[in-house]
Design an enzyme around this catalytic site. Structure first.
Site, PDB file in Angstrom:
ATOM      1  N   LEU A 132      49.406  25.503 -36.594  1.00 45.42           N
ATOM      2  CA  LEU A 132      49.077  26.158 -37.764  1.00 45.42           C
ATOM      3  C   LEU A 132      47.757  25.355 -38.512  1.00 45.42           C
ATOM      4  CD1 LEU A 132      52.547  25.453 -38.061  1.00 45.42           C
ATOM      5  CD2 LEU A 132      52.171  27.212 -39.859  1.00 45.42           C
ATOM      6  N   ASP A 133      46.811  26.160 -39.185  1.00 46.08           N
ATOM      7  CA  ASP A 133      45.828  25.764 -39.727  1.00 46.08           C
ATOM      8  C   ASP A 133      46.170  25.229 -41.017  1.00 46.08           C
ATOM      9  OD1 ASP A 133      42.908  25.572 -40.504  1.00 46.08           O
ATOM     10  OD2 ASP A 133      43.301  27.070 -41.764  1.00 46.08           O
ATOM     11  N   LYS A 134      45.564  24.285 -41.536  1.00 44.91           N
ATOM     12  CA  LYS A 134      46.042  23.742 -42.968  1.00 44.91           C
ATOM     13  C   LYS A 134      45.528  24.417 -44.034  1.00 44.91           C
ATOM     14  CE  LYS A 134      43.745  20.273 -44.749  1.00 44.91           C
ATOM     15  NZ  LYS A 134      43.318  20.768 -46.122  1.00 44.91           N
ATOM     16  N   LYS A 152      40.273  23.738 -31.555  1.00 50.46           N
ATOM     17  CA  LYS A 152      41.528  24.327 -32.051  1.00 50.46           C
ATOM     18  C   LYS A 152      41.887  25.204 -30.704  1.00 50.46           C
ATOM     19  CE  LYS A 152      41.339  24.522 -36.839  1.00 50.46           C
ATOM     20  NZ  LYS A 152      41.221  25.398 -38.148  1.00 50.46           N
ATOM     21  N   VAL A 206      48.857  30.283 -36.401  1.00 50.65           N
ATOM     22  CA  VAL A 206      48.608  30.604 -37.591  1.00 50.65           C
ATOM     23  C   VAL A 206      47.459  30.162 -38.322  1.00 50.65           C
ATOM     24  CG1 VAL A 206      50.012  31.125 -39.864  1.00 50.65           C
ATOM     25  CG2 VAL A 206      51.337  30.719 -37.819  1.00 50.65           C
TER      26      VAL A 206
END
Length: 755
Positions: free
Chosen positions: A445-447, A624, A641
């Site tokens: 998940l990206d922040k 990433k 995500v």
């Protein structure tokens, strides 16, 4: 709020050829969604094929067109029963003739050699349609034939009456079945129409006239019921289209307001809506405040407050106040219309289980046909049956062999799940992603904008040093911050909510902060570096700054020329749903991993707050991507995500990419396989649960279909199963799997529905 460009029409998906047959005599009564001519490829001609009910019949049409030269493109929309064909002028008549020869009736929807176009919807969408009346008449004649056979004395007159009644029933119910069945037999194909045509004809020839009539009538009625049930699943999402009103109140050049058709309103026009009205088009609010129920588009259970600058969507309901908005999308391109279009495209794609079932049925059908022939030919010699007994049992086997329940079990389940997800703000771009989601073992998940709000907010403030007048100090800070367009300054000004004072000599200090004067006294509002450069740092201040930095906050300080007066801590706060979503993922056995370009301290703080143990900071986009590859190597199936352009490579690499529909960029949403329309991360575990439910229902349906047929197969060979029993078994199995698949449209409520 959802990005206006969240959903662009998906590219057409090629359908894998189906080798089996199902739902051939589809007496379709439901109206299709309005045909969007903009969806038709340039240069293509559009046809409606009323009896094209499933991917198998699409395959039949593709096979019929294979020998025709000059066809450069085919595109099918099963939900609307339409086919777009791109062909040379000379090839088009041959193509249409081939389709008709295969037992289908193409009806032109746009100009084809002077033909008269027909309406886009199925005729007679009501309950008592001409089709239903015809089938009821066929059933009445079949019952009459059975009554004459059972009650009337045997004689030439009554025998002729019995035959006539049976023929009438077969003619009313089975004309389409015979046409398509014989067309399939001529091409050496065994589909359901061929099986039923052979079975009914054989029963009639051996003197089982009432039974032949009853079998055909019941089969046709069952097909109609199945078709309507499948339409219910296919058209569930299309029902949203009716939510957008047909008319809009539009401002005229002279300032007056006039009602106009929504599909004629141009981009940039000003539209007014009153409380209780539905929003007719997508737009951006220019005047007024209100709460809007966005559930049809985003799945949000709680109305969303709207004010100037906020987006509104067609089909949503204005609840509390009048609004004026500027139109940002024409009727055919609203977010609601794009959702419907995307789900229709997804319905056209074939899930892995569906491809498996089609391959299995392609072997199953001819195998049972071969067994039926063996029963007819060999059992008189091996088991001492009469020829009529052997032929009758073989015909019963043909009816049992109908693969309709088996083949229809998968598409109705997948379509129901896709429609259910879309109505809750989860757009799944194909059946393959619906099935694969259950296998996820890890999700990256990206922040920013995914786990967090993506918008900095003032989370803590306080006086420092000798300052004692909090209101005065905070008013100065708010006044200076309000003059800056930096996100951190804006967060401070909005968070303090204090009326601004007059400040002068405002100057930006790049990379450090801003300075200004108030009542002749100079102040600075800046970061740690600026205060250090001014020699105002103390050990106590350093300790306080360290505490905030370890918590992942950005600290801004207000200072005069002599001392630091106040501290303001700004942070990108996590979404209320993020922690609950992470707990749900772990409960499902899925490991959440946070990937962010932010510094490690901030990443760890946010991760700890969200309940994520594996946190990786300071990552570039390519890093990433590498992280997702590593998760795939470790776990096998991994998702991603994200919402930004820098997330697109990782989204594309992941087994399933999930994009945020509200904060997300177009690039991220194009790369993703699933779009979460309301940015609620709880929709992620919800998607996994839906995938697992759909998988369970798929195999329940396959087991039901094969189990029922297997039991009646044994009864037919070794017991006393009749054609009546066989057709009821086939009809019952088909209706059971359809009803079981439709259960997925009623998704259980979760914590996300309660806010």
């Amino acid at each position: 709020m959802t990005n206006q460009n969240a959903l662009k029409p998906l590219a057409p998906r090629a359908h894998a050829p189906a080798e089996t047959a199902c739902c051939g005599n589809s007496a379709c009564g439901s109206a299709s969604a309005p045909i969007q001519m903009a969806d038709v490829p340039k240069g293509a001609l559009l046809f409606r094929i009323p009896t094209m009910d499933c991917a198998v019949e699409e395959s039949e049409i593709r096979r019929a067109l294979e020998p025709v030269r000059g066809i450069s493109g085919l595109r099918f929309r099963l939900g609307e029963r339409t086919m777009a064909i791109t062909a040379d002028d000379a090839a088009l008549p041959d193509a249409l003739a081939a389709i008709r020869k295969a037992g289908f009736k193409p009806e032109p929807l746009n100009d084809v050699a002077g033909a008269q176009p027909v309406a886009g919807g199925a005729a007679g969408a009501g309950f008592m349609t001409p089709e239903l009346l015809r089938l009821v008449a066929a059933l009445v004649l079949a019952i009459a034939a059975e009554t004459v056979s059972f009650l009337a004395p045997k004689g030439a007159g009554f025998t002729a009456l019995e035959m006539a009644l049976a023929l009438g029933a077969i003619g009313l119910a089975g004309l389409d079945t015979y046409k398509k069945g014989f067309a399939a037999l001529v091409r050496g194909r065994l589909n359901i129409n061929a099986l039923m045509a052979v079975a009914v004809t054989g029963a009639f020839l051996i003197g089982q006239w009432p039974e032949a009539a009853m079998v055909m009538a019941l089969y046709a009625i069952a097909e109609m019921i199945e078709a309507r049930a499948v339409d219910r699943a296919r058209n569930a999402i299309q029902g949203l289209l009716a939510l957008a009103p047909e008319q809009a109140e539009v401002r005229q050049p002279d300032g007056s307001w006039k009602t106009a058709k929504a599909d004629t309103v141009a981009l940039g026009a000003m539209v007014r809506i009153r409380p209780g009205e539905r929003v007719p088009l997508d737009g951006v609010v220019t005047q007024g405040t209100s709460a809007i129920d966005q559930a049809p588009v985003t799945g949000e259970s709680i109305p969303v407050d709207k004010a100037a600058g906020d987006a509104v969507f067609a089909g949503t309901v204005n609840q509390t106040g009048a609004l004026e908005f500027r139109v940002t999308a024409v009727a055919a391109n609203t977010t609601l219309a794009r959702i419907i279009h995307a789900v229709e495209e997804a319905q056209g794609s074939r899930a892995p289980t569906q491809r498996f079932v089609d391959k299995f049925a392609s072997v199953y059908t001819p195998a049972v046909f071969a067994v039926a022939i063996a029963v007819a030919v060999l059992t008189p010699w091996l088991m001492g049956w009469t020829w009529l007994q052997a032929i009758y049992k073989a015909l019963v086997l043909l009816v049992i062999a109908c693969p309709c329940a088996l083949v229809i079990s998968t598409p109705v389940t997948v379509v129901s799940a896709l429609a259910s997800a879309a109505r809750r703000g989860i757009l799944i771009k194909g059946g393959i992603y619906l099935e694969e989601a259950r296998k996820l073992k890890a999700v990256a998940l990206d922040k920013t904008g995914t786990i967090t709000e993506g918008k900095p907010r003032l989370v803590e403030s306080g006086l420092l040093g000798a300052a004692t007048d909090k209101d005065a100090v905070f008013a100065i800070a708010a006044s200076i911050a309000s003059r800056s367009d930096h996100p951190v300054s804006k967060a401070i000004a909005e968070g303090l909510e204090i009326e601004a004072l007059e400040v002068g000599d405002f100057t930006a200090l790049p990379g450090r902060g801003v300075q200004a004067t108030h009542e002749g006294r100079a102040y600075v509002l800046g970061n740690h570096r600026l205060i250090e450069e001014r020699g105002l740092c103390t050990p106590a201040l350093e300790a306080e700054l360290k505490r905030h930095e370890e918590a992942g906050r950005t600290v801004t300080l207000l200072a005069s020329g002599q001392e630091v007066l106040a501290l303001f801590a700004v942070a990108d706060t996590i979404k209320p749903s993020s922690r609950a979503a992470m707990a749900e993922l772990r409960a499902l056995g899925v490991t959440p991993v946070m990937l962010t370009g932010d510094n490690a301290a901030t990443a760890r703080a946010i991760g700890a707050h969200a309940g994520i143990e594996d946190v990786r900071g300071n990552l570039l986009p390519e890093e990433k991507l590498d992280a997702v590859k590593a998760l795939q190597q470790r776990h096998g199936v991994a998702g991603m995500v994200g919402d930004g352009i820098n997330d697109a490579p990782a989204l594309a690499q992941a087994t399933i990419g999930f994009a945020m529909g509200g904060a997300g960029t177009d690039t991220a949403m194009e790369a993703a396989d699933v779009v979460i329309m309301n940015d609620d991360l709880r929709r992620l575990p919800e998607t996994i649960r839906l995938s697992r439910r759909a998988h369970a229902v798929l195999w329940q349906n396959i087991t039901l279909a094969l189990g029922i047929k297997g039991a009646f197969f044994v009864l037919a060979v070794f017991g006393s199963a009749t054609m009546w029993m066989a057709v009821f078994a086939d009809m019952g199995a088909s209706l059971l799997v359809v009803a079981n698949g439709l259960r997925l449209m009623r998704m259980p409520k979760t914590a996300g529905d309660r806010g």
